[in-house]
Design a protein around this motif. Structure first.
Motif, PDB file in Angstrom:
ATOM      1  N   LEU A   9       0.826  -1.205   0.000  1.00 37.56           N
ATOM      2  CA  LEU A   9       0.000   0.000   0.000  1.00 37.56           C
ATOM      3  C   LEU A   9       0.864   1.261   0.000  1.00 37.56           C
ATOM      4  CD1 LEU A   9      -2.985  -0.699   2.423  1.00 37.56           C
ATOM      5  CD2 LEU A   9      -3.141   0.118   0.082  1.00 37.56           C
ATOM      6  N   GLN A  10       1.920   1.250   0.807  1.00 31.57           N
ATOM      7  CA  GLN A  10       2.827   2.393   0.841  1.00 31.57           C
ATOM      8  C   GLN A  10       3.466   2.616  -0.527  1.00 31.57           C
ATOM      9  OE1 GLN A  10       5.526   1.278   3.973  1.00 31.57           O
ATOM     10  NE2 GLN A  10       4.298   2.245   5.584  1.00 31.57           N
ATOM     11  N   HIS A  11       3.868   1.546  -1.166  1.00 28.69           N
ATOM     12  CA  HIS A  11       4.486   1.644  -2.491  1.00 28.69           C
ATOM     13  C   HIS A  11       3.515   2.254  -3.500  1.00 28.69           C
ATOM     14  CE1 HIS A  11       6.881   0.568  -6.003  1.00 28.69           C
ATOM     15  NE2 HIS A  11       5.794   0.015  -6.521  1.00 28.69           N
ATOM     16  N   SER A 335      -3.015   8.057   7.911  1.00 27.88           N
ATOM     17  CA  SER A 335      -1.953   7.055   8.049  1.00 27.88           C
ATOM     18  C   SER A 335      -0.651   7.685   8.535  1.00 27.88           C
ATOM     19  CB  SER A 335      -1.705   6.358   6.705  1.00 27.88           C
ATOM     20  OG  SER A 335      -1.185   7.274   5.747  1.00 27.88           O
ATOM     21  N   ARG A 336       0.095   6.924   9.299  1.00 28.16           N
ATOM     22  CA  ARG A 336       1.415   7.386   9.766  1.00 28.16           C
ATOM     23  C   ARG A 336       2.336   7.669   8.586  1.00 28.16           C
ATOM     24  NH1 ARG A 336       0.690   3.054  13.327  1.00 28.16           N
ATOM     25  NH2 ARG A 336       2.151   1.777  12.108  1.00 28.16           N
ATOM     26  N   HIS A 337       2.217   6.849   7.557  1.00 26.84           N
ATOM     27  CA  HIS A 337       3.109   6.976   6.399  1.00 26.84           C
ATOM     28  C   HIS A 337       2.949   8.336   5.732  1.00 26.84           C
ATOM     29  CE1 HIS A 337       5.535   5.690   3.019  1.00 26.84           C
ATOM     30  NE2 HIS A 337       4.566   6.001   2.174  1.00 26.84           N
ATOM     31  N   LYS A 468      -4.647  -0.709   7.969  1.00 33.40           N
ATOM     32  CA  LYS A 468      -3.630  -1.763   7.877  1.00 33.40           C
ATOM     33  C   LYS A 468      -2.498  -1.509   8.865  1.00 33.40           C
ATOM     34  CE  LYS A 468      -5.243  -4.152   4.274  1.00 33.40           C
ATOM     35  NZ  LYS A 468      -5.505  -5.606   4.252  1.00 33.40           N
ATOM     36  N   GLU A 469      -2.093  -0.235   9.012  1.00 34.60           N
ATOM     37  CA  GLU A 469      -1.039   0.096   9.965  1.00 34.60           C
ATOM     38  C   GLU A 469      -1.439  -0.256  11.394  1.00 34.60           C
ATOM     39  OE1 GLU A 469       1.033   3.993   7.787  1.00 34.60           O
ATOM     40  OE2 GLU A 469      -0.478   4.256   9.347  1.00 34.60           O
ATOM     41  N   LEU A 470      -2.735  -0.153  11.698  1.00 32.65           N
ATOM     42  CA  LEU A 470      -3.229  -0.463  13.045  1.00 32.65           C
ATOM     43  C   LEU A 470      -3.411  -1.960  13.258  1.00 32.65           C
ATOM     44  CD1 LEU A 470      -5.854   2.400  13.438  1.00 32.65           C
ATOM     45  CD2 LEU A 470      -3.688   2.172  14.667  1.00 32.65           C
ATOM     46  N   GLY A 471      -3.141  -2.742  12.231  1.00 34.37           N
ATOM     47  CA  GLY A 471      -3.191  -4.192  12.378  1.00 34.37           C
ATOM     48  C   GLY A 471      -4.482  -4.846  11.943  1.00 34.37           C
ATOM     49  N   TYR A 472      -5.376  -4.083  11.306  1.00 39.80           N
ATOM     50  CA  TYR A 472      -6.634  -4.675  10.837  1.00 39.80           C
ATOM     51  C   TYR A 472      -6.403  -5.324   9.470  1.00 39.80           C
ATOM     52  CZ  TYR A 472      -8.496  -1.942  14.662  1.00 39.80           C
ATOM     53  OH  TYR A 472      -8.719  -1.416  15.910  1.00 39.80           O
ATOM     54  N   GLU A 473      -5.986  -6.572   9.557  1.00 38.13           N
ATOM     55  CA  GLU A 473      -5.612  -7.305   8.343  1.00 38.13           C
ATOM     56  C   GLU A 473      -6.789  -7.452   7.391  1.00 38.13           C
ATOM     57  OE1 GLU A 473      -3.906 -11.736   7.101  1.00 38.13           O
ATOM     58  OE2 GLU A 473      -3.940 -11.095   9.208  1.00 38.13           O
TER      59      GLU A 473
END
Length: 497
Positions: A9-11, A335-337, A468-473
């Motif tokens: 996702l970051q990419h 998002s943190r990113h 996704k960063e928070l872990g919600y796969e």
């Protein structure tokens, strides 16, 4: 189906931002300033301008723009490349990031039958949206209750007129609490739901007949059948409340307050949803989903991106400032990113993100003449009242036949004597002087609109990345509606294990 991870996702979002980097001025420009700031020369890439030297070229380029099959025409290679690159950086250009409703259904531990198409009291657009969203939410709720003994309640954020809530309560039998910041909305939603309940059995019977290929009688006439259908009592599953939603609003307490008799457990499970939640509310729903453990399911479709509260943007000017100041949290970036990158879009870019290139292409629609007239009006502002540059709020202007009438209406509407004093000869001369610009403005408008789904991609990928960063796969981006019918057609879905 492979689940998308944080790194991918970051990419993808980095690729979109890299593409946008040279165009931030373009996407944040205002069409009002098209002529006075010479947007065509300063915003449009040189290779594009080089192959569009004459008005005839512009007309042909517009035809090429509207013709999907003609985009690889050798006549305008720079235009074809520009459009192709824009499309490649939209969400549709990253199919690995999207999940279809059918793919999501394969992941859920329930099998649901087909749903009836019930034509109730709303537009065809809203009916399409409500039908698709309600069916999806029903599947999500059924999947979570199949794994737990606790009943799942639905909280509809930004309930409005209660379109979605009523459908979920009446058709699927779910207990729904609609929350809206405006008390008038909650009152109107209850009144509408009351009318709908009285008509519900008849609407359901008609839908069942249509699903069998039988044309129902006109409303008001009884269907001649051997057996009269038994009207099933409609349950009172829908409640409303007027609140401003923040992460501090305790949804569990609200449910206990409004479902006193029905609530049998201390901590119910909640499906938090919202259909076209405006501005910051869509982002707030994601934050509430994370902050409150009883929120087990999320299904959010956002809109009104211009009302998002940006963390890093310095060019904000809200008409409803009082409402925006109630929002304690930022809506972008989540998002943190993107926070680490300090990404900001700007209000004009967010306004653009909510426009529909799909509708424009489908209708082959050129911009309204008022956009050109407003740009001409700004020239008059700079000539006669330069202190008012970018200050006049004209708004919508109706019922005019030409530029002269447009200016007269604006002068009266704005109460500006200097504008009323401009002579017809000057207006005619101004119109003739910029006749060629009118055609270039139309193409500029379309080129700028090509960025709309690219900008929307940044907003939606930021939201998915936040989860996704928070872990919600089990978080997904669903292409839920027909894009021509409903421009804001993506839903964010998340499930807690």
């Amino acid at each position: 189906m492979d689940n998308v991870g944080v790194a991918e996702l970051q990419h993808c979002v980095d690729a979109v931002l890299s593409f946008l980097e040279p165009y931030w001025s373009f996407v944040n420009c205002h069409m009002v300033n098209y002529l006075i700031d010479d947007h065509w020369a300063h915003m449009v890439p040189h290779p594009l301008r080089a192959e569009l030297q004459a008005v005839d070229h512009v007309h042909q380029a517009i035809k090429t723009f509207f013709s999907q099959t003609a985009r690889d025409s050798p006549q305008f290679p720079a235009l074809a490349q520009f459009l192709e690159t824009c499309e490649r950086h939209c969400l549709a250009g990253f199919p690995q990031l999207l999940t279809s409703v059918e793919q999501l259904e394969q992941l859920l531990p329930v099998t649901m039958g087909t749903h009836l198409s019930i034509k109730e009291f709303m537009s065809a657009k809203k009916c399409h949206e409500v039908e698709q969203t309600a069916a999806l939410i029903n599947k999500l709720v059924q999947s979570t209750t199949s794994e737990s003994s606790a009943e799942c309640y639905i909280v509809d954020a930004g309930d409005g007129k209660g379109y979605l809530s009523s459908r979920l309560a009446l058709q699927y039998g779910h207990r729904v609490l609609g929350i809206d910041a405006k008390k008038s909305n909650t009152e109107n939603a209850l009144a509408r739901n009351s009318k709908l309940k009285r008509a519900w059995n008849g609407l359901t019977e008609r839908a069942e007949l249509q699903s069998q290929g039988i044309t129902p009688p006109r409303r008001g006439k009884k269907l001649a059948t051997k057996a009269t259908p038994v009207n099933i009592p409609v349950q009172d599953n829908y409640k409303t409340t007027s609140r401003f939603i923040t992460t501090e609003l305790n949804l569990c307490d609200l449910l206990k307050e409004h479902f006193v008799q029905e609530l049998k457990v201390v901590k119910p499970r909640i499906c938090l949803t919202g259909l076209h939640t405006c501005g910051n509310l869509a982002a707030t729903c994601l934050q509430v989903f994370h902050a409150q453990d009883i929120c087990r399911v999320l299904c959010s479709v956002g809109c009104c991106y211009h009302l998002l509260r940006e963390r890093y943007s310095q060019q904000e000017f809200y008409g409803n400032k009082a409402l925006m100041e109630e929002s304690t949290d930022y809506g972008f970036p989540l998002s943190r990113h993107l926070q680490q990158r300090g990404v900001c879009l700007g209000r004009n870019a967010r306004m653009l993100a909510a426009q529909s290139i799909e509708r424009t292409l489908s209708a082959k629609e050129l911009p309204n003449i008022t956009i050109f007239y407003r740009a001409l009006l700004e020239i008059l502002v700079c000539r006669r009242a330069p202190h008012l540059k970018n200050q006049l709020k004209v708004g919508k202007v109706h019922k005019f036949n030409n530029f002269i009438e447009y200016v007269q209406i604006c002068a009266k509407k704005l109460g500006e004597p200097w504008l009323a004093a401009v002579g017809e000869a000057e207006l005619v001369a101004l119109l003739q002087q910029h006749d060629t610009d009118r055609h270039y403005l139309s193409l500029f408008y379309l080129l700028r609109m090509s960025f709309a789904p690219v900008l929307e991609s940044v907003i939606l990928l930021d939201r998915l990345l936040y989860l996704k960063e928070l872990g919600y796969e089990h978080s997904y981006l669903i292409d839920l509606f027909d894009a021509v019918i409903s421009p804001r057609h993506y839903a964010i879905v998340a499930l807690k294990p």
